[in-house]
Design a protein around this motif. Structure first.
Motif, PDB file in Angstrom:
ATOM      1  N   GLU A  46      14.633  48.503  -4.003  1.00 24.29           N
ATOM      2  CA  GLU A  46      14.098  48.965  -2.882  1.00 24.29           C
ATOM      3  C   GLU A  46      15.002  48.429  -1.862  1.00 24.29           C
ATOM      4  O   GLU A  46      14.811  48.437  -0.344  1.00 24.29           O
ATOM      5  CB  GLU A  46      12.893  47.594  -2.220  1.00 24.29           C
ATOM      6  CG  GLU A  46      13.311  46.579  -2.536  1.00 24.29           C
ATOM      7  CD  GLU A  46      13.426  46.333  -4.242  1.00 24.29           C
ATOM      8  OE1 GLU A  46      12.401  44.702  -4.732  1.00 24.29           O
ATOM      9  OE2 GLU A  46      13.053  47.051  -4.978  1.00 24.29           O
ATOM     10  N   ASN A  47      16.251  48.141  -1.641  1.00 25.97           N
ATOM     11  CA  ASN A  47      18.009  47.403  -1.275  1.00 25.97           C
ATOM     12  C   ASN A  47      18.229  48.755  -1.316  1.00 25.97           C
ATOM     13  O   ASN A  47      19.333  49.065  -1.968  1.00 25.97           O
ATOM     14  CB  ASN A  47      18.359  46.516  -1.384  1.00 25.97           C
ATOM     15  CG  ASN A  47      17.390  45.236  -0.438  1.00 25.97           C
ATOM     16  OD1 ASN A  47      16.822  45.700  -0.745  1.00 25.97           O
ATOM     17  ND2 ASN A  47      18.514  43.908  -1.115  1.00 25.97           N
ATOM     18  N   GLY A  48      17.771  50.146  -0.705  1.00 19.04           N
ATOM     19  CA  GLY A  48      18.511  51.644  -0.538  1.00 19.04           C
ATOM     20  C   GLY A  48      19.525  51.808  -0.283  1.00 19.04           C
ATOM     21  O   GLY A  48      20.434  50.639   0.390  1.00 19.04           O
ATOM     22  N   PHE A  49      21.033  52.222  -1.384  1.00 17.44           N
ATOM     23  CA  PHE A  49      22.237  52.640  -0.251  1.00 17.44           C
ATOM     24  C   PHE A  49      22.466  53.552   0.508  1.00 17.44           C
ATOM     25  O   PHE A  49      21.674  54.409   0.851  1.00 17.44           O
ATOM     26  CB  PHE A  49      22.923  53.066  -1.661  1.00 17.44           C
ATOM     27  CG  PHE A  49      23.612  51.721  -2.681  1.00 17.44           C
ATOM     28  CD1 PHE A  49      22.968  50.874  -3.240  1.00 17.44           C
ATOM     29  CD2 PHE A  49      24.413  51.746  -3.407  1.00 17.44           C
ATOM     30  CE1 PHE A  49      23.289  49.617  -3.754  1.00 17.44           C
ATOM     31  CE2 PHE A  49      24.985  51.028  -4.456  1.00 17.44           C
ATOM     32  CZ  PHE A  49      24.205  49.462  -4.611  1.00 17.44           C
ATOM     33  N   LEU A  50      23.297  53.532   0.961  1.00 17.90           N
ATOM     34  CA  LEU A  50      23.790  54.386   2.349  1.00 17.90           C
ATOM     35  C   LEU A  50      24.263  55.805   1.564  1.00 17.90           C
ATOM     36  O   LEU A  50      23.533  57.176   2.066  1.00 17.90           O
ATOM     37  CB  LEU A  50      24.845  54.087   2.945  1.00 17.90           C
ATOM     38  CG  LEU A  50      25.742  55.050   4.313  1.00 17.90           C
ATOM     39  CD1 LEU A  50      24.377  55.244   5.182  1.00 17.90           C
ATOM     40  CD2 LEU A  50      26.809  55.190   4.638  1.00 17.90           C
ATOM     41  N   SER A  51      24.555  55.604   0.837  1.00 17.73           N
ATOM     42  CA  SER A  51      25.225  56.834  -0.384  1.00 17.73           C
ATOM     43  C   SER A  51      22.880  57.342  -0.259  1.00 17.73           C
ATOM     44  O   SER A  51      23.002  59.025  -0.264  1.00 17.73           O
ATOM     45  CB  SER A  51      25.662  56.804  -1.354  1.00 17.73           C
ATOM     46  OG  SER A  51      24.723  55.777  -2.521  1.00 17.73           O
ATOM     47  N   GLU A  52      21.835  56.621  -1.517  1.00 23.44           N
ATOM     48  CA  GLU A  52      21.362  57.665  -1.148  1.00 23.44           C
ATOM     49  C   GLU A  52      20.056  58.158   0.385  1.00 23.44           C
ATOM     50  O   GLU A  52      19.572  59.120  -0.172  1.00 23.44           O
ATOM     51  CB  GLU A  52      19.834  56.294  -1.799  1.00 23.44           C
ATOM     52  CG  GLU A  52      20.134  55.915  -3.260  1.00 23.44           C
ATOM     53  CD  GLU A  52      19.690  54.568  -3.289  1.00 23.44           C
ATOM     54  OE1 GLU A  52      19.091  54.925  -5.337  1.00 23.44           O
ATOM     55  OE2 GLU A  52      19.990  53.920  -2.724  1.00 23.44           O
ATOM     56  N   MET A  53      19.853  57.133   1.461  1.00 16.81           N
ATOM     57  CA  MET A  53      20.182  57.653   2.730  1.00 16.81           C
ATOM     58  C   MET A  53      20.467  58.904   2.849  1.00 16.81           C
ATOM     59  O   MET A  53      20.146  60.292   3.337  1.00 16.81           O
ATOM     60  CB  MET A  53      19.998  56.399   3.749  1.00 16.81           C
ATOM     61  CG  MET A  53      20.304  55.678   3.160  1.00 16.81           C
ATOM     62  SD  MET A  53      20.313  53.562   4.605  1.00 16.81           S
ATOM     63  CE  MET A  53      19.949  51.736   3.544  1.00 16.81           C
ATOM     64  N   LEU A  54      21.924  59.501   2.675  1.00 15.39           N
ATOM     65  CA  LEU A  54      22.443  60.562   3.290  1.00 15.39           C
ATOM     66  C   LEU A  54      22.594  61.578   2.867  1.00 15.39           C
ATOM     67  O   LEU A  54      22.574  62.813   3.509  1.00 15.39           O
ATOM     68  CB  LEU A  54      24.738  59.573   3.626  1.00 15.39           C
ATOM     69  CG  LEU A  54      24.758  59.093   4.451  1.00 15.39           C
ATOM     70  CD1 LEU A  54      26.112  58.880   4.809  1.00 15.39           C
ATOM     71  CD2 LEU A  54      23.940  58.982   5.957  1.00 15.39           C
ATOM     72  N   LEU A  55      21.572  61.367   1.999  1.00 15.32           N
ATOM     73  CA  LEU A  55      21.862  62.410   0.918  1.00 15.32           C
ATOM     74  C   LEU A  55      20.633  63.031   1.448  1.00 15.32           C
ATOM     75  O   LEU A  55      20.981  64.577   1.089  1.00 15.32           O
ATOM     76  CB  LEU A  55      20.913  62.229  -1.147  1.00 15.32           C
ATOM     77  CG  LEU A  55      22.218  61.993  -1.758  1.00 15.32           C
ATOM     78  CD1 LEU A  55      21.597  61.137  -3.349  1.00 15.32           C
ATOM     79  CD2 LEU A  55      22.888  63.296  -1.966  1.00 15.32           C
ATOM     80  N   GLU A  56      19.372  62.315   1.766  1.00 17.41           N
ATOM     81  CA  GLU A  56      18.622  62.662   2.091  1.00 17.41           C
ATOM     82  C   GLU A  56      18.860  63.835   3.750  1.00 17.41           C
ATOM     83  O   GLU A  56      17.535  64.156   4.266  1.00 17.41           O
ATOM     84  CB  GLU A  56      17.284  62.281   2.517  1.00 17.41           C
ATOM     85  CG  GLU A  56      16.728  60.756   1.413  1.00 17.41           C
ATOM     86  CD  GLU A  56      16.135  59.893   1.434  1.00 17.41           C
ATOM     87  OE1 GLU A  56      15.979  59.833   3.091  1.00 17.41           O
ATOM     88  OE2 GLU A  56      15.726  59.859   0.797  1.00 17.41           O
ATOM     89  N   HIS A  57      20.521  63.794   4.059  1.00 16.60           N
ATOM     90  CA  HIS A  57      20.022  64.169   5.426  1.00 16.60           C
ATOM     91  C   HIS A  57      21.305  64.767   4.920  1.00 16.60           C
ATOM     92  O   HIS A  57      21.962  65.928   6.111  1.00 16.60           O
ATOM     93  CB  HIS A  57      20.601  63.762   6.179  1.00 16.60           C
ATOM     94  CG  HIS A  57      19.593  62.321   7.129  1.00 16.60           C
ATOM     95  ND1 HIS A  57      18.830  62.872   7.837  1.00 16.60           N
ATOM     96  CD2 HIS A  57      18.251  61.295   6.251  1.00 16.60           C
ATOM     97  CE1 HIS A  57      17.871  62.075   7.740  1.00 16.60           C
ATOM     98  NE2 HIS A  57      17.755  61.146   6.737  1.00 16.60           N
ATOM     99  N   GLY A  58      21.582  66.161   3.979  1.00 20.19           N
ATOM    100  CA  GLY A  58      23.011  67.074   3.894  1.00 20.19           C
ATOM    101  C   GLY A  58      24.018  66.405   3.512  1.00 20.19           C
ATOM    102  O   GLY A  58      24.522  67.630   3.119  1.00 20.19           O
ATOM    103  N   TYR A  59      24.011  65.525   3.096  1.00 19.79           N
ATOM    104  CA  TYR A  59      25.397  64.864   2.716  1.00 19.79           C
ATOM    105  C   TYR A  59      25.804  65.110   1.454  1.00 19.79           C
ATOM    106  O   TYR A  59      24.892  65.068   0.213  1.00 19.79           O
ATOM    107  CB  TYR A  59      25.939  63.605   3.238  1.00 19.79           C
ATOM    108  CG  TYR A  59      25.439  63.100   4.781  1.00 19.79           C
ATOM    109  CD1 TYR A  59      27.297  62.951   5.143  1.00 19.79           C
ATOM    110  CD2 TYR A  59      24.640  63.069   5.696  1.00 19.79           C
ATOM    111  CE1 TYR A  59      27.273  62.622   6.507  1.00 19.79           C
ATOM    112  CE2 TYR A  59      25.719  63.021   6.696  1.00 19.79           C
ATOM    113  CZ  TYR A  59      26.450  62.321   7.014  1.00 19.79           C
ATOM    114  OH  TYR A  59      26.836  61.982   8.424  1.00 19.79           O
ATOM    115  N   ASN A  60      26.878  65.643   1.289  1.00 17.65           N
ATOM    116  CA  ASN A  60      27.533  65.040  -0.323  1.00 17.65           C
ATOM    117  C   ASN A  60      28.473  63.886  -0.129  1.00 17.65           C
ATOM    118  O   ASN A  60      28.378  63.260   1.047  1.00 17.65           O
ATOM    119  CB  ASN A  60      29.022  66.420  -0.112  1.00 17.65           C
ATOM    120  CG  ASN A  60      29.061  67.622  -0.829  1.00 17.65           C
ATOM    121  OD1 ASN A  60      29.146  68.885  -0.940  1.00 17.65           O
ATOM    122  ND2 ASN A  60      28.240  68.098  -1.439  1.00 17.65           N
ATOM    123  N   THR A  61      28.294  62.944  -1.577  1.00 17.93           N
ATOM    124  CA  THR A  61      28.380  61.833  -1.479  1.00 17.93           C
ATOM    125  C   THR A  61      29.151  61.493  -2.892  1.00 17.93           C
ATOM    126  O   THR A  61      28.913  61.956  -3.398  1.00 17.93           O
ATOM    127  CB  THR A  61      26.901  60.902  -1.640  1.00 17.93           C
ATOM    128  OG1 THR A  61      26.662  61.417  -2.403  1.00 17.93           O
ATOM    129  CG2 THR A  61      26.342  60.651  -0.044  1.00 17.93           C
TER     130      THR A  61
END
Length: 783
Positions: free
Chosen positions: A122-137
């Motif tokens: 439930e404490n998501g990582f920034l990487s998980e958040m940005l994946l949903e917005h089209g980023y390579n991580t």
């Protein structure tokens, strides 16, 4: 026909007929970033103090970081948790470290929610958040966010980087590693370094090479796809490894000592505006000797330790420069949000006199000055695992007091640089707003225009606990929205609220004043005493370096702050307060597999981390290898654990069977068979039989009898007066080879076994072979 796309999850908008000629297709729209979306680059340095970067007043050359600061902003009031894994968890989640289960490093986890080392989903990582917005991580470098007992080929992998939103990973999972012979993982599997030190290999260079490769791989397919690169150097954590020519650039530059360094850095910080007007340099630390009081050999040694550190930092800066140059040449740097931070203050893990082998710190086995001096020319090279002494730690945190692991500002205030040429007009300015590393994720989301997700992969998300400081990018006078922040690290506590800071040091303001060393448990009665009379109070808005304890004159305010600390502790899962260190490290923890007494390994498989392997220290145990020796003979390692910094190796060389125990890099204790192992199938066995009690407070593990057997017949025995007491670090266990730096200088690594090795079994049940007749023969032969 134009390609028809529709939002994923929406109803199919095409037409489905009986055949394709009477149908029309449509495709779920891939996740794509909004055009012009910025890249995100986070660079996390390790153990870099407030006064160690050139742009924070240090004489150490960091031209690339300085240029980044000149093109952006430096923050003088950024805070961390005072330790690496906890801070790193805050940096990537935007939540406090106890909320992340990261009260301390993963190796010190214990069975309480705030302490178990398991970051909740439930404490998501920034990487998980940005994946949903089209980023390579991409995650490159030091991770140290997986429970140490999960760092195995059996997993579980659900808290490795690829399971927490990073599409690619290259680096190391633990807290430190050799820069010359690192323990590397690529995505989800272990790999060997691509070259050797003799071929010019260095981990920092490798990490930047891989960062560039990850970005370039994607860019040649989709040039406009934004990336989030989380680059975490092993530098400047021990071992301070760097090529001699980098260290030699600083020859003689620290001969005037740590007191002079502090004065020089403090003056530069005043000129730069890094410290506010009226700041007073903190006191001379009681645990640090006056430089001029030291004998000449000690000053020479300590200067060299610092020269190597400085060369290591300049080398790291050069690698940052290579990455920035790559982005600049591609035209990417202009629209990249770059944040550079250290995970805590400078580290005191070298002890009062420094060490050529940090494993000695973790085993209470500090080497003597004479032993360190004997290796002065090797410091920084592949044979050492070096760390500088406390005096340089204290100086590295100028103008503050104390260091990493403690919640005074020396442990918890760190350099922080932000650069975003396309989004920040200010150049080269200093920002003074109070901030904490939990604010980094909210700030990134703010500038990207992204709302924190309410769910990630079906898991409802906890609210972010940090706040954005993005408004300070353009408004130097903007008020901070971060009003209250608790601190707790290994029983050392503090609380900040609107310009005031209360600190309750444990075991005391210094070890000398406390009369007890670091890492002691806190009893309930002792905690009550600390709460009644152990808290100090500082008005940070007027006393930047925590010099004047005003607790007596502000008793009501102090009581309110102590109460606030307990409110925050309850909110974020800080209880129970635990000041212990070593006890937590050696305590039993759940393993991927149920507890057992027998462990079997086969060659050409992944190495096993120390905390997931058999616990052989201070107890009877055996190592049994089933081999076939060809007619021409064979040689190589049967089983090894550790490196030149300490460990053991069971191997065949020159036809003979050998076992060597490397006691924290200080002494080698061996036993060898008198004759060669004959050709054919054999059972080769080593046994350790304790012959006395360990002296753990003085860093001496259980003495014992080292015994070799061939086909269950005793062929050699010797006594080891001392063994490793607590931990082998680095501690990877490998069957059939000794990768990295060799446990013993008798062979070059990896020294793979050239015969047929079927399996090696380690037994810790205590069952040993009893052969009184052979033992008598061996005893007679030793007379």
């Amino acid at each position: 026909m134009a390609l028809h796309e529709y939002p994923a999850g929406a109803a199919f908008p095409g037409v489905i007929g009986r055949t394709t000629d009477e149908s029309s297709p449509a495709w779920p729209r891939p996740v794509r970033a909004v055009p012009g979306t910025p890249n995100v680059l986070m660079i996390v340095l390790d153990d870099v103090g407030f006064g160690q970067l050139g742009c924070y007043g240090s004489p150490i050359a960091t031209p690339n970081l300085d240029a980044l600061a000149a093109d952006g902003l430096r923050y003088s009031n950024m805070h961390t948790t005072a330790l690496c894994s906890p801070s790193r968890s805050c940096i990537v989640t935007g939540r406090n470290h106890h909320s992340n289960g990261m009260a301390a490093i993963t190796e010190l986890s214990s069975g309480y929610p705030g302490y178990n080392g398991v970051i909740p989903f439930e404490n998501g990582f920034l990487s998980e958040m940005l994946l949903e917005h089209g980023y390579n991580t991409y995650m490159v470098g030091k991770w140290h966010l997986t429970p140490s007992n999960h760092e195995t080929a059996a997993g579980p992998y659900d808290r490795w980087p690829l399971a927490r939103g990073f599409q690619r990973f290259y680096g190391f999972l633990g807290g430190d590693t050799s820069q010359w012979y690192p323990d590397l993982v690529h995505d989800n599997h272990q790999v060997e370094p691509p070259a050797t030190p003799e071929e010019g290999y260095h981990l920092s260079e490798d990490l930047v090479d891989r960062s560039i490769q990850f970005i370039a791989d994607s860019r040649q397919v989709d040039p406009d796809k934004p990336f989030y690169l989380h680059l975490c150097f092993g530098a400047m954590h021990a071992p301070h490894h760097v090529a001699k020519e980098w260290a030699d650039r600083y020859a003689g530059q620290f001969d005037d000592g740590w007191d002079a360094y502090r004065e020089r850095v403090f003056a530069a910080q005043q000129d730069m505006g890094i410290v506010p007007p009226g700041t007073v340099l903190s006191r001379h630390d009681p645990d640090v000797p006056e430089w001029d009081s030291l004998p000449a050999p000690a000053r020479r040694l300590f200067s060299r330790f610092m020269e190597v550190f400085a060369g290591f930092l300049s080398h790291t800066d050069a690698q940052v420069g290579r990455l920035l140059d790559f982005l600049r040449e591609r035209g990417d740097l202009e629209n990249t949000v770059v944040m550079v931070v250290s995970d805590n203050g400078a580290s005191a893990e070298g002890g009062p006199t420094g060490t050529t082998n940090e494993a000695q710190f973790f085993n209470n086995a500090q080497e003597s000055l004479e032993d360190s001096l004997a290796l002065i020319d090797e410091i920084g090279g592949p044979r050492t695992f070096n760390h500088y002494p406390w005096g340089w730690t204290w100086a590295g945190n100028t103008p503050f007091r104390r260091w990493k692991r403690e919640t005074y500002r020396g442990g918890a205030s760190d350099p922080f640089i932000v650069s975003w040429p396309a989004g920040i007009e200010a150049r080269g300015e200093v920002r003074t707003q109070y901030a904490h590393v939990i604010d980094m994720v909210p700030t990134v989301l703010d500038v990207l225009g992204i709302e924190p997700p309410t769910a990630i992969r079906g898991v409802t998300q906890a609210p972010l606990q940090g706040v954005s400081f993005a408004k300070s990018f353009e408004d130097a006078g903007a008020a901070s929205d971060h009003h209250t922040q608790y601190f707790e690290m290994l029983g050392h506590r503090a609380i900040y609220h609107d310009g005031w800071r209360a600190v309750c040091p444990w075991p005391g303001p210094s070890f000398a004043e406390a009369g007890i060393p670091f890492g002691q448990p806190i009893s309930s009665a002792r905690l009550s005493e600390l709460d009644s009379q152990g808290w100090e109070l500082y008005h940070i808005d007027e006393d930047f370096a925590e010099n004047d304890d005003v607790a007596a004159a502000n008793r009501d305010r102090l009581i309110a702050l102590i109460a606030t600390w307990y409110v925050e502790a309850g909110k974020y899962g800080v209880m129970p307060i635990d000041g212990s260190a070593l006890q937590r490290m050696i305590a039993e923890k759940p393993q991927a597999a149920p507890a057992r007494n027998s462990y079997t390994y086969i060659p050409d498989t992944q190495s096993v981390p120390f905390f997931a392997g058999p616990r052989v220290l201070n107890r009877p145990h055996s190592i049994t290898a089933r081999v076939e020796i060809p007619d021409g003979g064979a040689e190589g390692v049967l089983l090894s654990q550790g490196t030149a910094a300490g460990g053991y190796s069971f191997f065949v060389q020159d036809g003979r069977l050998h076992y060597v125990h490397n006691y924290v890099g200080r002494s080698l204790h061996r036993v060898s068979s008198p004759g060669p192992v004959p050709a054919g199938a054999h059972e080769l066995r080593f046994e350790f039989e304790p012959t006395g009690e360990p002296d753990l407070p003085n860093g001496r593990g259980t003495p014992g009898r080292l015994q070799l057997y061939v086909d269950r017949q005793l062929v050699a025995a010797a006594d080891a007066p001392v063994t490793t007491p607590f931990i082998i670090n680095p501690g990877a266990l490998t069957c059939g080879a000794n990768p990295g730096s060799p446990v013993t200088p008798e062979y070059p690594s990896p020294f793979r076994f050239t015969g047929t090795l079927h399996a090696v079994t380690v037994d810790v049940s205590g069952d040993l072979i009893e052969d009184s007749e052979s033992e008598m023969r061996m005893a007679m032969a030793r007379q």
